[in-house]
Design a protein around this motif. Structure first.
Motif, PDB file in Angstrom:
ATOM      1  N   LEU A  97      42.633  -6.838  60.371  1.00 27.03           N
ATOM      2  CA  LEU A  97      43.149  -8.166  60.015  1.00 27.03           C
ATOM      3  C   LEU A  97      42.681  -9.238  60.990  1.00 27.03           C
ATOM      4  N   ARG A  98      42.712  -8.916  62.279  1.00 30.64           N
ATOM      5  CA  ARG A  98      42.447  -9.936  63.312  1.00 30.64           C
ATOM      6  C   ARG A  98      41.785  -9.262  64.506  1.00 30.64           C
ATOM      7  N   GLY A  99      40.772  -9.863  65.087  1.00 32.81           N
ATOM      8  CA  GLY A  99      40.082  -9.228  66.205  1.00 32.81           C
ATOM      9  C   GLY A  99      39.238  -8.057  65.725  1.00 32.81           C
ATOM     10  N   GLU A 100      38.973  -7.100  66.612  1.00 33.72           N
ATOM     11  CA  GLU A 100      38.156  -5.936  66.258  1.00 33.72           C
ATOM     12  C   GLU A 100      38.667  -4.708  67.013  1.00 33.72           C
ATOM     13  N   GLU A 101      38.445  -3.523  66.445  1.00 34.54           N
ATOM     14  CA  GLU A 101      38.795  -2.291  67.146  1.00 34.54           C
ATOM     15  C   GLU A 101      37.666  -1.281  67.004  1.00 34.54           C
ATOM     16  N   ILE A 102      37.656  -0.311  67.922  1.00 28.02           N
ATOM     17  CA  ILE A 102      36.608   0.714  67.930  1.00 28.02           C
ATOM     18  C   ILE A 102      37.273   2.083  67.828  1.00 28.02           C
ATOM     19  N   SER A 103      36.832   2.868  66.840  1.00 22.00           N
ATOM     20  CA  SER A 103      37.367   4.219  66.630  1.00 22.00           C
ATOM     21  C   SER A 103      36.278   5.235  66.950  1.00 22.00           C
ATOM     22  N   THR A 104      36.601   6.191  67.816  1.00 20.46           N
ATOM     23  CA  THR A 104      35.655   7.258  68.157  1.00 20.46           C
ATOM     24  C   THR A 104      36.176   8.580  67.591  1.00 20.46           C
ATOM     25  N   PRO A 105      35.360   9.263  66.723  1.00 17.44           N
ATOM     26  CA  PRO A 105      35.823  10.520  66.116  1.00 17.44           C
ATOM     27  C   PRO A 105      35.666  11.712  67.068  1.00 17.44           C
ATOM     28  N   ASP A 164      35.678  17.560  71.537  1.00 16.86           N
ATOM     29  CA  ASP A 164      34.361  16.931  71.657  1.00 16.86           C
ATOM     30  C   ASP A 164      34.230  15.721  70.742  1.00 16.86           C
ATOM     31  N   ILE A 165      33.448  14.757  71.181  1.00 14.98           N
ATOM     32  CA  ILE A 165      33.110  13.627  70.302  1.00 14.98           C
ATOM     33  C   ILE A 165      32.260  14.168  69.150  1.00 14.98           C
ATOM     34  N   SER A 166      32.591  13.758  67.921  1.00 18.51           N
ATOM     35  CA  SER A 166      31.909  14.342  66.758  1.00 18.51           C
ATOM     36  C   SER A 166      31.046  13.346  65.996  1.00 18.51           C
ATOM     37  N   GLY A 167      30.901  12.140  66.492  1.00 18.05           N
ATOM     38  CA  GLY A 167      30.067  11.168  65.789  1.00 18.05           C
ATOM     39  C   GLY A 167      30.033   9.842  66.526  1.00 18.05           C
ATOM     40  N   GLU A 168      29.354   8.896  65.916  1.00 17.87           N
ATOM     41  CA  GLU A 168      29.218   7.576  66.525  1.00 17.87           C
ATOM     42  C   GLU A 168      30.533   6.794  66.391  1.00 17.87           C
ATOM     43  N   PRO A 169      30.870   5.981  67.385  1.00 19.97           N
ATOM     44  CA  PRO A 169      32.041   5.107  67.247  1.00 19.97           C
ATOM     45  C   PRO A 169      31.844   4.116  66.103  1.00 19.97           C
ATOM     46  N   THR A 170      32.939   3.765  65.442  1.00 20.16           N
ATOM     47  CA  THR A 170      32.922   2.770  64.370  1.00 20.16           C
ATOM     48  C   THR A 170      33.644   1.522  64.858  1.00 20.16           C
ATOM     49  N   ARG A 171      33.002   0.377  64.684  1.00 23.68           N
ATOM     50  CA  ARG A 171      33.626  -0.893  65.080  1.00 23.68           C
ATOM     51  C   ARG A 171      34.083  -1.620  63.825  1.00 23.68           C
ATOM     52  N   LEU A 172      35.375  -1.869  63.727  1.00 24.57           N
ATOM     53  CA  LEU A 172      35.927  -2.552  62.557  1.00 24.57           C
ATOM     54  C   LEU A 172      36.025  -4.045  62.819  1.00 24.57           C
ATOM     55  N   GLU A 188      38.670  16.015  56.081  1.00 22.12           N
ATOM     56  CA  GLU A 188      37.342  15.749  56.645  1.00 22.12           C
ATOM     57  C   GLU A 188      37.382  15.597  58.154  1.00 22.12           C
ATOM     58  N   GLY A 189      38.537  15.811  58.754  1.00 20.82           N
ATOM     59  CA  GLY A 189      38.684  15.638  60.193  1.00 20.82           C
ATOM     60  C   GLY A 189      39.285  14.272  60.483  1.00 20.82           C
ATOM     61  N   ASP A 190      40.462  14.268  61.057  1.00 16.25           N
ATOM     62  CA  ASP A 190      41.153  12.985  61.265  1.00 16.25           C
ATOM     63  C   ASP A 190      41.579  12.816  62.719  1.00 16.25           C
ATOM     64  N   ILE A 191      40.771  13.403  63.624  1.00 11.97           N
ATOM     65  CA  ILE A 191      41.064  13.240  65.054  1.00 11.97           C
ATOM     66  C   ILE A 191      40.214  12.088  65.586  1.00 11.97           C
ATOM     67  N   HIS A 192      40.858  11.150  66.236  1.00 12.60           N
ATOM     68  CA  HIS A 192      40.077  10.044  66.814  1.00 12.60           C
ATOM     69  C   HIS A 192      40.825   9.393  67.969  1.00 12.60           C
ATOM     70  N   GLN A 193      40.096   8.523  68.656  1.00 16.47           N
ATOM     71  CA  GLN A 193      40.695   7.661  69.670  1.00 16.47           C
ATOM     72  C   GLN A 193      40.318   6.236  69.300  1.00 16.47           C
ATOM     73  N   VAL A 194      41.275   5.330  69.376  1.00 19.93           N
ATOM     74  CA  VAL A 194      41.034   3.962  68.941  1.00 19.93           C
ATOM     75  C   VAL A 194      41.368   3.012  70.084  1.00 19.93           C
ATOM     76  N   LYS A 195      40.555   1.950  70.202  1.00 19.98           N
ATOM     77  CA  LYS A 195      40.852   0.963  71.248  1.00 19.98           C
ATOM     78  C   LYS A 195      40.557  -0.441  70.742  1.00 19.98           C
ATOM     79  N   ASN A 196      41.220  -1.394  71.356  1.00 23.89           N
ATOM     80  CA  ASN A 196      40.886  -2.796  71.123  1.00 23.89           C
ATOM     81  C   ASN A 196      39.454  -3.017  71.605  1.00 23.89           C
TER      82      ASN A 196
END
Ligand SMILES: [Fe+2]
Length: 215
Positions: free
Chosen positions: A96-104, A114-122, A134-142
């Motif tokens: 909605l506002r700003g951006e976040e980065i999710s790492t799978p 282990d990291i399983s793919g490239e980070p996604t920036r929303l 499909e695997g729903d483990i991640h870490q998310v940050k501002n």
């Protein structure tokens, strides 16, 4: 600011809940609906957009009475991040506002994580899906260290009450139930707050002379 957009979203999601029989149907049907909600940033009340100095906030906006889905505003203070975690139910994240980065992540062969793919920036308006299948483990940050970011999440259950897991680098897995940051949800049923314009007159009262004429 009008809650009408959120009310419409909740209504549509409830209709989807009545017909969705599996996660794929949910994700396919709900994704564009969430996209429409986060396409405009003029509806989230300030109380559900307030950051905390120390921790990210999860404000419940609505929970389906049958707990088939819940809607949360996720508010990131500058530089805040989650632990590595899973969800165990399907999820949709709309920026909605700003951006976040999710790492799978995924469980590693050595018992670690282990990291399983490239980070996604929303970015605002973008929607991403999460599925336990499909695997729903991640870490998310501002994505920002100097401003607040907010995303709107929808989950296939009452996410604040779901038993899930956090994963530590040494392989330790801990169960957790996140709860919510708020004690009261937005009132979606007060029609006077749902965006009726001030020019909502249905008919003018008859003047005294008109009443006489009509008799
Ligand atoms: Fe998550």
């Amino acid at each position: 600011m009008s809650l009408a957009r959120l009310k419409k979203f909740v209504t549509t999601m409830t209709r989807i809940a009545d017909m969705a029989s599996d996660d794929d149907t949910w994700l396919r049907a709900a994704r564009p609906v969430l996209g429409e909600l986060v396409a405009v940033d003029d509806w989230l009340p300030d109380a559900y957009a307030a950051p905390d100095k120390q921790y990210y906030r999860q404000y419940l906006l609505h929970c389906d009475p049958l707990e088939r889905f819940s809607v949360v505003s996720f508010v990131w203070g500058p530089g805040q991040l989650t632990p590595i975690h899973d969800h165990t139910v399907w999820g949709l994240i709309g920026m909605l506002r700003g951006e976040e980065i999710s790492t799978p992540y995924r469980a590693g062969m050595d018992g670690g994580i282990d990291i399983s793919g490239e980070p996604t920036r929303l970015v605002p308006g973008q929607v991403e899906a999460l599925s336990p299948r499909e695997g729903d483990i991640h870490q998310v940050k501002n994505a920002f260290d100097d401003r607040v970011s907010i995303s709107i999440h929808v989950y296939g259950g009452n996410i604040g009450a779901v038993r899930r897991h956090v994963f530590q680098a040494d392989g330790t897995i801990k169960q957790f139930i996140s709860g919510y940051s708020n004690g009261a949800v937005p009132n979606l049923w007060n029609q006077s707050l749902l965006g009726l314009s001030s020019d909502s007159t249905i008919r003018k009262r008859e003047s005294a002379s008109e009443r006489v004429r009509h008799r």
